[in-house]
Design an enzyme around this catalytic site. Structure first.
Site, PDB file in Angstrom:
ATOM      1  N   VAL A  34       0.832  -1.203   0.000  1.00 61.20           N
ATOM      2  CA  VAL A  34       0.000   0.000   0.000  1.00 61.20           C
ATOM      3  C   VAL A  34       0.871   1.259   0.000  1.00 61.20           C
ATOM      4  O   VAL A  34       0.578   2.227  -0.702  1.00 61.20           O
ATOM      5  CB  VAL A  34      -0.982  -0.014   1.190  1.00 61.20           C
ATOM      6  N   GLU A  35       1.935   1.248   0.781  1.00 62.19           N
ATOM      7  CA  GLU A  35       2.770   2.446   0.916  1.00 62.19           C
ATOM      8  C   GLU A  35       3.579   2.762  -0.336  1.00 62.19           C
ATOM      9  O   GLU A  35       3.688   3.915  -0.725  1.00 62.19           O
ATOM     10  CB  GLU A  35       3.732   2.308   2.107  1.00 62.19           C
TER      11      GLU A  35
END
Length: 134
Positions: free
Chosen positions: A29-30
């Site tokens: 996600v990051e």
């Protein structure tokens, strides 16, 4: 190349007693597994460490994969202890910082933080399925 990143994620997850699936979800996600990424807020590397978080965890080279992952996983481990394993609060704190979450807990309201927690939860479930629960 991603094989090295995944090995680092698994290694540090074991070292700090954090779910490897959670670490992989946060990285996905990051940064989408891109070690050179810098956010508009200045967060760096696979786990998108802010300069303050990197400094706190002794990460002097935030674009070195092993250092970045070690720092990010150490932060997750610290948050797990602080919030007694409540992953909603751990992940909310990872993105918003622990102070506002400590002050308000699940009453902390931010659409951005809520969406982030949902994205991590969805990715975490996918990682658990992908790696057979690890």
């Amino acid at each position: 190349m991603r094989e090295y990143e995944e090995r680092c994620a698994s290694y540090y997850a074991r070292q700090y007693d954090v779910s490897p699936a959670l670490v992989r979800a946060v990285i996905q996600v990051e940064s989408s597994w891109q070690p050179g990424v810098v956010s508009s807020k200045g967060a760096m590397g696979l786990m998108q460490l802010t300069p303050a978080t990197a400094e706190h965890f002794g990460v002097t080279h935030p674009f070195y994969i092993h250092e970045n992952v070690r720092g990010g996983v150490a932060y997750l481990a610290e948050l797990q202890k602080l919030f007694h394993g409540d992953l909603r609060l751990v992940i909310a704190s990872y993105v918003a910082g622990e102070k506002p979450i400590l002050a308000r807990g699940l009453d902390y309201s931010s659409e951005e933080v809520y969406r982030y927690v949902q994205r991590i939860a969805q990715q975490y479930r996918a990682e658990l399925r992908r790696k057979g629960g690890r």
